[in-house]
Motif scaffolding. Sequence first.
Motif, PDB file in Angstrom:
ATOM      1  N   LEU A  29      12.382 -28.079 -30.151  1.00  0.00           N
ATOM      2  CA  LEU A  29      12.967 -29.409 -29.993  1.00  0.00           C
ATOM      3  C   LEU A  29      14.193 -29.404 -29.080  1.00  0.00           C
ATOM      4  CD1 LEU A  29      12.711 -30.607 -33.707  1.00  0.00           C
ATOM      5  CD2 LEU A  29      11.275 -31.338 -31.795  1.00  0.00           C
ATOM      6  N   GLN A  30      14.876 -28.270 -28.963  1.00  0.00           N
ATOM      7  CA  GLN A  30      16.097 -28.272 -28.156  1.00  0.00           C
ATOM      8  C   GLN A  30      15.800 -28.454 -26.666  1.00  0.00           C
ATOM      9  OE1 GLN A  30      18.486 -24.684 -28.009  1.00  0.00           O
ATOM     10  NE2 GLN A  30      16.690 -23.386 -28.341  1.00  0.00           N
ATOM     11  N   THR A  31      14.541 -28.234 -26.252  1.00  0.00           N
ATOM     12  CA  THR A  31      14.170 -28.503 -24.864  1.00  0.00           C
ATOM     13  C   THR A  31      14.405 -29.972 -24.523  1.00  0.00           C
ATOM     14  OG1 THR A  31      12.527 -26.731 -24.813  1.00  0.00           O
ATOM     15  CG2 THR A  31      12.275 -28.487 -23.198  1.00  0.00           C
ATOM     16  N   TYR A  32      14.047 -30.872 -25.449  1.00  0.00           N
ATOM     17  CA  TYR A  32      14.281 -32.300 -25.216  1.00  0.00           C
ATOM     18  C   TYR A  32      15.767 -32.579 -25.024  1.00  0.00           C
ATOM     19  CZ  TYR A  32       9.509 -33.031 -27.009  1.00  0.00           C
ATOM     20  OH  TYR A  32       8.151 -33.001 -27.212  1.00  0.00           O
ATOM     21  N   THR A  33      16.593 -31.967 -25.867  1.00  0.00           N
ATOM     22  CA  THR A  33      18.037 -32.198 -25.769  1.00  0.00           C
ATOM     23  C   THR A  33      18.593 -31.654 -24.468  1.00  0.00           C
ATOM     24  OG1 THR A  33      18.114 -31.951 -28.181  1.00  0.00           O
ATOM     25  CG2 THR A  33      20.218 -31.970 -27.020  1.00  0.00           C
ATOM     26  N   LEU A  34      18.125 -30.482 -24.061  1.00  0.00           N
ATOM     27  CA  LEU A  34      18.575 -29.903 -22.792  1.00  0.00           C
ATOM     28  C   LEU A  34      18.209 -30.808 -21.624  1.00  0.00           C
ATOM     29  CD1 LEU A  34      19.699 -27.666 -20.988  1.00  0.00           C
ATOM     30  CD2 LEU A  34      17.476 -26.510 -21.163  1.00  0.00           C
ATOM     31  N   LEU A  35      16.961 -31.256 -21.564  1.00  0.00           N
ATOM     32  CA  LEU A  35      16.529 -32.110 -20.450  1.00  0.00           C
ATOM     33  C   LEU A  35      17.264 -33.444 -20.464  1.00  0.00           C
ATOM     34  CD1 LEU A  35      12.681 -31.398 -20.446  1.00  0.00           C
ATOM     35  CD2 LEU A  35      14.436 -30.394 -18.984  1.00  0.00           C
ATOM     36  N   ASP A  36      17.516 -33.994 -21.651  1.00  0.00           N
ATOM     37  CA  ASP A  36      18.283 -35.240 -21.742  1.00  0.00           C
ATOM     38  C   ASP A  36      19.716 -35.034 -21.261  1.00  0.00           C
ATOM     39  OD1 ASP A  36      16.099 -36.564 -22.762  1.00  0.00           O
ATOM     40  OD2 ASP A  36      16.794 -36.593 -24.841  1.00  0.00           O
ATOM     41  N   THR A  37      20.295 -33.878 -21.582  1.00  0.00           N
ATOM     42  CA  THR A  37      21.673 -33.587 -21.166  1.00  0.00           C
ATOM     43  C   THR A  37      21.761 -33.415 -19.660  1.00  0.00           C
ATOM     44  OG1 THR A  37      22.071 -32.493 -23.298  1.00  0.00           O
ATOM     45  CG2 THR A  37      23.630 -32.031 -21.525  1.00  0.00           C
ATOM     46  N   ILE A  38      20.779 -32.727 -19.071  1.00  0.00           N
ATOM     47  CA  ILE A  38      20.734 -32.588 -17.610  1.00  0.00           C
ATOM     48  C   ILE A  38      20.646 -33.959 -16.949  1.00  0.00           C
ATOM     49  CG2 ILE A  38      19.306 -31.768 -15.687  1.00  0.00           C
ATOM     50  CD1 ILE A  38      18.609 -29.332 -17.439  1.00  0.00           C
ATOM     51  N   GLU A  39      19.836 -34.831 -17.516  1.00  0.00           N
ATOM     52  CA  GLU A  39      19.696 -36.183 -16.969  1.00  0.00           C
ATOM     53  C   GLU A  39      20.964 -37.000 -17.175  1.00  0.00           C
ATOM     54  OE1 GLU A  39      18.388 -39.642 -15.240  1.00  0.00           O
ATOM     55  OE2 GLU A  39      17.524 -37.619 -15.106  1.00  0.00           O
ATOM     56  N   GLU A  40      21.586 -36.881 -18.340  1.00  0.00           N
ATOM     57  CA  GLU A  40      22.800 -37.645 -18.645  1.00  0.00           C
ATOM     58  C   GLU A  40      23.924 -37.330 -17.664  1.00  0.00           C
ATOM     59  OE1 GLU A  40      26.186 -38.036 -22.220  1.00  0.00           O
ATOM     60  OE2 GLU A  40      24.385 -36.796 -22.526  1.00  0.00           O
ATOM     61  N   PHE A  41      24.126 -36.061 -17.360  1.00  0.00           N
ATOM     62  CA  PHE A  41      25.246 -35.650 -16.511  1.00  0.00           C
ATOM     63  C   PHE A  41      24.825 -35.386 -15.065  1.00  0.00           C
ATOM     64  CE2 PHE A  41      26.642 -34.681 -20.819  1.00  0.00           C
ATOM     65  CZ  PHE A  41      27.932 -35.166 -20.810  1.00  0.00           C
ATOM     66  N   LYS A  42      23.530 -35.520 -14.793  1.00  0.00           N
ATOM     67  CA  LYS A  42      23.007 -35.295 -13.434  1.00  0.00           C
ATOM     68  C   LYS A  42      23.330 -33.886 -12.938  1.00  0.00           C
ATOM     69  CE  LYS A  42      21.683 -39.574 -13.491  1.00  0.00           C
ATOM     70  NZ  LYS A  42      20.263 -39.885 -13.814  1.00  0.00           N
ATOM     71  N   PHE A  43      23.195 -32.908 -13.822  1.00  0.00           N
ATOM     72  CA  PHE A  43      23.406 -31.521 -13.415  1.00  0.00           C
ATOM     73  C   PHE A  43      22.309 -31.105 -12.435  1.00  0.00           C
ATOM     74  CE2 PHE A  43      25.393 -31.031 -17.805  1.00  0.00           C
ATOM     75  CZ  PHE A  43      26.696 -31.069 -17.322  1.00  0.00           C
ATOM     76  N   ASP A  44      22.704 -30.473 -11.341  1.00  0.00           N
ATOM     77  CA  ASP A  44      21.705 -29.978 -10.391  1.00  0.00           C
ATOM     78  C   ASP A  44      21.501 -28.469 -10.490  1.00  0.00           C
ATOM     79  OD1 ASP A  44      24.178 -29.369  -9.334  1.00  0.00           O
ATOM     80  OD2 ASP A  44      23.834 -30.312  -7.384  1.00  0.00           O
ATOM     81  N   ALA A  45      22.310 -27.798 -11.296  1.00  0.00           N
ATOM     82  CA  ALA A  45      22.121 -26.371 -11.557  1.00  0.00           C
ATOM     83  C   ALA A  45      22.688 -26.051 -12.933  1.00  0.00           C
ATOM     84  CB  ALA A  45      22.816 -25.519 -10.499  1.00  0.00           C
ATOM     85  N   CYS A  46      21.997 -25.201 -13.686  1.00  0.00           N
ATOM     86  CA  CYS A  46      22.447 -24.761 -15.003  1.00  0.00           C
ATOM     87  C   CYS A  46      22.441 -23.242 -15.037  1.00  0.00           C
ATOM     88  CB  CYS A  46      21.540 -25.312 -16.102  1.00  0.00           C
ATOM     89  SG  CYS A  46      21.604 -27.098 -16.308  1.00  0.00           S
ATOM     90  N   ILE A  47      23.608 -22.658 -15.266  1.00  0.00           N
ATOM     91  CA  ILE A  47      23.759 -21.209 -15.324  1.00  0.00           C
ATOM     92  C   ILE A  47      23.481 -20.738 -16.749  1.00  0.00           C
ATOM     93  CG2 ILE A  47      25.367 -19.295 -14.995  1.00  0.00           C
ATOM     94  CD1 ILE A  47      26.984 -21.202 -13.145  1.00  0.00           C
ATOM     95  N   GLY A  48      22.677 -19.688 -16.883  1.00  0.00           N
ATOM     96  CA  GLY A  48      22.369 -19.160 -18.202  1.00  0.00           C
ATOM     97  C   GLY A  48      22.410 -17.647 -18.235  1.00  0.00           C
ATOM     98  N   GLY A  49      22.389 -17.103 -19.449  1.00  0.00           N
ATOM     99  CA  GLY A  49      22.549 -15.664 -19.632  1.00  0.00           C
ATOM    100  C   GLY A  49      21.263 -14.906 -19.844  1.00  0.00           C
ATOM    101  N   ALA A  50      20.117 -15.452 -19.427  1.00  0.00           N
ATOM    102  CA  ALA A  50      18.841 -14.754 -19.618  1.00  0.00           C
ATOM    103  C   ALA A  50      18.809 -13.465 -18.801  1.00  0.00           C
ATOM    104  CB  ALA A  50      17.681 -15.660 -19.219  1.00  0.00           C
ATOM    105  N   ARG A  51      18.146 -12.461 -19.383  1.00  0.00           N
ATOM    106  CA  ARG A  51      17.974 -11.169 -18.714  1.00  0.00           C
ATOM    107  C   ARG A  51      16.489 -10.827 -18.646  1.00  0.00           C
ATOM    108  NH1 ARG A  51      20.574  -9.682 -23.128  1.00  0.00           N
ATOM    109  NH2 ARG A  51      18.905  -8.140 -23.389  1.00  0.00           N
ATOM    110  N   ARG A  52      16.104 -10.063 -17.653  1.00  0.00           N
ATOM    111  CA  ARG A  52      14.687  -9.759 -17.456  1.00  0.00           C
ATOM    112  C   ARG A  52      14.125  -8.804 -18.489  1.00  0.00           C
ATOM    113  NH1 ARG A  52      14.934  -9.389 -10.856  1.00  0.00           N
ATOM    114  NH2 ARG A  52      14.907 -11.627 -10.504  1.00  0.00           N
ATOM    115  N   ASP A  53      14.980  -8.078 -19.225  1.00  0.00           N
ATOM    116  CA  ASP A  53      14.463  -7.147 -20.224  1.00  0.00           C
ATOM    117  C   ASP A  53      14.287  -7.799 -21.590  1.00  0.00           C
ATOM    118  OD1 ASP A  53      17.226  -7.390 -20.805  1.00  0.00           O
ATOM    119  OD2 ASP A  53      17.237  -5.433 -21.782  1.00  0.00           O
TER     120      ASP A  53
END
Length: 302
Positions: free
Chosen positions: A113-137
């Motif tokens: 469900l948090q995917t919906y909140t993330l996409l809504d937040t990106i739309e609300e603030f018009k973010f064009d890039a989101c930095i995250g801490g994902a790693r390939r391992d």
Amino acid sequence: MEKTFDYLDQLEAEAIYIMREVAGQFDNPALLFSGGKDSICLVHLALKAFRPGKFPFPLVHIDTGHNFPEALDFRDKLTEHIGERLIVRKVEDTIRDRKLQDAKGKFPSRNMLQTYTLLDTIEEFKFDACIGGARRDEEKARAKERIFSVRDEFGQWNPKMQRPELWNHYNGKISSGENVRVFPISNWTELDVWNYILREEIGLPNIYFTHERECVTTENGQLMANSSFLNLEKEDTILRKQVRYRTVGDMTCTAAVESQAYTVEDIIAELKEVKISERGATRMDDRISEAAMEDRKKGGYF
């Protein structure tokens, strides 16, 4: 004498370069911050990249409502200490506003469900890039993703439409409505993160270190923290165990590991003997299917 750069210096320099590329290429970026070790390292790297100035982006937390209190307390204390802007958006508000069905079952994870909140937040603030801490391992679907990962106007990811990244050239060009997920520590491993935490003396929530906690054992043998979020059955037994967490997420899908690691040095020694990734060992939502993470990412998950 000329200084010799070790591998942590190289990883740090690459991550700082990527963050500065984000600041230079995008108009309205954000840094996704959960209070977990990887996002804490990102904040540390951002301090090195941009101080004495302010960050060119806010910190954003998508709160499932099932978070570990220790992580939330650390999140708030850290953002207050560094004086940066923190935006929090809650999944339970999204459930109410969108009239979504909340998660059910014994371990009702809200990770989907948090995917919906993330996409809504990106739309609300018009973010064009989101930095995250994902790693390939962390998980095999992560390894398919570029450092600059383009998402379409619906927030979706297509692993077959990734851009080449040659000689550390990152292409941030996007069309209206699209955004880019950026992973500055994509080339780091879990052990790299802990070695960096040790070297830089980075503070962390205490749940990363061994402590006693009430736990419930799943049918797969995983140890889940006993909390008001679980829907326990009569036959469930609550045990007190000496545990720590390798990753910090939704309490209803993040398992602890039995451990005697009380210091960062202890954790590093322990990890050198581990044969399974942190998500593979501790995240129940990644065990739904072989392609569980990839399916979520295609739908907009970080």
